[in-house]
Write an enzyme that holds these catalytic residues in place. Structure first.
Site, PDB file in Angstrom:
ATOM      1  N   CYS A 147      58.324  44.452 -20.202  1.00 41.66           N
ATOM      2  CA  CYS A 147      58.078  44.043 -18.641  1.00 41.66           C
ATOM      3  C   CYS A 147      58.474  42.344 -18.096  1.00 41.66           C
ATOM      4  CB  CYS A 147      56.383  44.183 -18.684  1.00 41.66           C
ATOM      5  SG  CYS A 147      55.808  45.772 -18.950  1.00 41.66           S
ATOM      6  N   CYS A 192      52.284  33.342 -14.541  1.00 40.06           N
ATOM      7  CA  CYS A 192      52.407  32.588 -16.000  1.00 40.06           C
ATOM      8  C   CYS A 192      51.232  32.055 -16.402  1.00 40.06           C
ATOM      9  CB  CYS A 192      53.717  31.792 -15.790  1.00 40.06           C
ATOM     10  SG  CYS A 192      55.377  32.472 -15.518  1.00 40.06           S
TER      11      CYS A 192
END
Length: 277
Positions: free
Chosen positions: A35, A106
């Site tokens: 992914c 992130c």
């Protein structure tokens, strides 16, 4: 082109604590190389004080993913597990001097990995872990509705674009954007209702009860060959019917009051009372 702070650039070019602790006291991994982003975190923990004495990471991903992982290990070293568990994705981003909105996912990955590592150390299995973290909404990046809802609430997201930035959902083929908009609108409406301390409508109760049955309660009952379904909602009375092995089980009343009702109170409203059909 994204604008990165000097601190992000530094932690990307010179990442700290890269690697893996041998025989770690705690570890966890989130994401997937398939992914696009993945993080493995390993911790050495003082068992008497619960202080994190060392932390190392291995990250597959972009500059922001590496920088977020690197700064996270510096932030948690020397902290107790309780102190570390309070670190949010926004704390990680702020410690880096900020991240582009498009890269906030992130920092979310770092926060989630730390949470999993702490839970693993303490032997805590969350409902999300037990039930595959909800239903997959974004097939491109494997993002669930549970993660989307949490990101909306914790980061006060208001637009589908922000949801994409914080979760990556919808950032691939885009086929799930309609679902993202539905989830966003439902969650914003629920947050507004909670802020105004307004009671749920019967329709809202039914939807949340059915979701609790599908995602949490029935997966547990199915392990014993049973299940239950919602029959009706009358004010704060929730009428449930057991199916399968549970329908003829001598301890079904205990299951109703000892498991089903507490879960519905926890996941929907503490005011609800669950009774058998």
């Amino acid at each position: 082109m994204w604008e990165y702070t000097d601190k992000v650039k530094d932690h990307f070019i010179n990442p700290r604590n890269v690697g893996e602790i041998q025989n770690p006291d705690a570890e966890a991994m989130t994401g997937s190389i398939v992914c696009g982003d993945a993080l493995k975190l390993t911790l050495k923990i003082n068992k008497s004080t619960e202080v994190i004495e060392d932390a190392k990471f291995q990250t597959f991903g972009c500059a922001s993913a590496i920088a977020s992982s690197s700064i996270l290990t510096e932030m948690i070293k020397g902290k107790t597990l309780d102190e570390a568990s309070k670190i949010t994705n926004r704390d990680i981003a702020l410690e880096l001097g900020g991240l582009p909105e498009e890269k906030m996912h992130c920092s979310v990955m770092g926060m989630e990995t730390l949470e999993k590592a702490i839970n693993n150390y303490r032997g805590i299995t969350t409902e999300e872990d037990e039930h595959d973290e909800g239903a997959i909404i974004c097939k491109c990046f494997g993002v669930t509705d549970t993660k989307i809802k949490r990101a909306i609430r914790e980061n006060n997201l208001k637009t589908v674009e922000e949801v994409i930035f914080y979760t990556k959902a919808g950032g691939g083929c885009g086929a799930c954007k309609v679902k993202l908009e539905d989830i966003l609108n439902e969650e914003l409406a629920e947050m507004e209702r909670e802020a105004n301390n307004a009671p749920m409508t019967t329709v809202q109760k039914i939807k949340k009860i059915e979701e609790a049955l599908e995602r949490v309660i029935n997966p547990m009952l199915k392990s014993d060959g049973g299940s239950c379904r919602l029959v009706d909602v009358d004010g704060n009375k929730v009428i449930i019917e057991f199916k399968g092995a549970c329908s003829s089980c001598a301890s079904s009343k205990n299951t109703l009051k000892g498991f089903v009702e507490p879960k519905i109170k926890e996941l929907v409203s503490p005011e609800l009372e669950v009774i058998g059909a």
